[in-house]
Design an enzyme around this catalytic site. Structure first.
Site, mmCIF file in Angstrom:
data_model
loop_
_atom_site.group_PDB
_atom_site.id
_atom_site.type_symbol
_atom_site.label_atom_id
_atom_site.label_comp_id
_atom_site.label_asym_id
_atom_site.label_seq_id
_atom_site.Cartn_x
_atom_site.Cartn_y
_atom_site.Cartn_z
ATOM 1 N N ARG A 1 0.833 -1.068 0.396
ATOM 2 C CA ARG A 1 -0.239 0.670 0.089
ATOM 3 C C ARG A 1 1.000 1.111 -0.188
ATOM 4 O O ARG A 1 1.657 1.506 0.671
ATOM 5 C CB ARG A 1 -0.811 -0.518 1.641
ATOM 6 C CG ARG A 1 -1.772 1.102 1.048
ATOM 7 C CD ARG A 1 -3.090 0.649 2.518
ATOM 8 N NE ARG A 1 -2.850 0.707 3.337
ATOM 9 C CZ ARG A 1 -3.762 0.562 4.490
ATOM 10 N NH1 ARG A 1 -4.843 0.582 4.361
ATOM 11 N NH2 ARG A 1 -3.035 0.363 6.070
ATOM 12 N N ARG B 1 2.950 3.996 4.671
ATOM 13 C CA ARG B 1 2.349 4.536 6.173
ATOM 14 C C ARG B 1 3.715 3.710 7.043
ATOM 15 O O ARG B 1 3.237 2.524 6.740
ATOM 16 C CB ARG B 1 1.446 3.646 6.228
ATOM 17 C CG ARG B 1 0.111 5.290 6.439
ATOM 18 C CD ARG B 1 -1.057 4.072 6.722
ATOM 19 N NE ARG B 1 -1.177 3.596 7.729
ATOM 20 C CZ ARG B 1 -2.512 2.959 8.080
ATOM 21 N NH1 ARG B 1 -3.334 3.446 7.523
ATOM 22 N NH2 ARG B 1 -3.180 2.504 9.794
#
Ligand code: AMP
Length: 215
Positions: free
Chosen positions: A127, A160
């Site tokens: 991601r 992240r």
């Protein structure tokens, strides 16, 4: 219509929330996004939450509950809301009942996204997101046109800091310990619809639309 969306990290809550929000015009309330915003702005809440978030741990209930209490009172929730990432503990679920009651609201449906560990690990580690406009990508499943650059606004894409397999394992343990009782809490009230979410986005969304039609 007021919805909750639940599921472990990487189950596609962010992607599905975006689609649900657009189709049904609901206020999207993501406690994870709100906390990341507070961290970015370095508010006292953000500074307090940061260490928990980096460790993949849950931020204390009292902080989260008052943040949600404030948010639910805003005008945009009048048309309905989609709550994403909250409640994650039984204490939060009970506090949320109080908050809803005080604000004359209720929950119509809890959408529970169900996915295997291997799929989650693949989704989490691949991601990437744009910190500027919030667009979400995946290096294999949804790559940006130019590697590392957002298609929408041209900013750099980042990973992240908690999107690692190690953090995923901790978050899944947290999920099992704290959030499964919450699911049971709502299951007893007949509110939960389980959605198999290890398949392509459009198929998952069709199942969600079908579930919403039955409310
Ligand atoms: P998320 O983006 O929903 O995965 O949330 C990222 C991180 O924010 C979590 O790992 C927690 O540290 C924190 N967080 C988000 N929502 C909650 C919540 N309802 N209760 C406690 N911590 C939360």
């Amino acid at each position: 219509m007021n919805l909750l969306i639940m599921g472990p990290a990487g189950s596609g809550k962010g992607t599905m929330s975006e689609k649900i929000k657009q189709k049904y015009q609901l206020a999207h309330i993501s406690t994870g996004d709100m906390l990341r915003e507070a961290v970015k702005k370095q508010t006292s809440l953000g500074l307090e939450a940061l260490n928990y978030m980096n460790a993949g741990k849950l931020v204390p209930d009292t902080l989260i509950n008052s943040m949600v209490d404030e948010r639910i009172k805003q005008d945009d929730t009048k048309v309905g809301f989609l709550m994403d990432g909250f409640p994650r503990t039984l204490v939060q679920a009970e506090a949320f009942d109080e908050i809803l009651h005080t604000n004359n609201k209720n929950i119509d449906c809890v959408i529970n996204l169900v996915v295997d560990f291997e799929v989650l690990a693949d989704r989490i580690t691949g991601r990437r997101l744009c910190k500027n406009c919030g667009s979400i990508y995946h290096i294999k499943n949804k790559p940006s046109k130019v590697e590392g650059v957002c298609d929408m606004c041209g900013n750099n894409l980042v990973q992240r800091s908690d999107d690692t397999v190690e953090q995923l394992e901790i978050r899944l343990q947290e999920h099992k310990k704290n959030t499964e009782p919450v699911l049971e809490y709502y299951r007893k009230q007949g509110l939960v619809v389980d959605i198999q979410a290890g398949k392509p986005v459009d198929e998952i969304f069709k199942d969600i639309e079908r579930a919403i039609k039955q409310i």
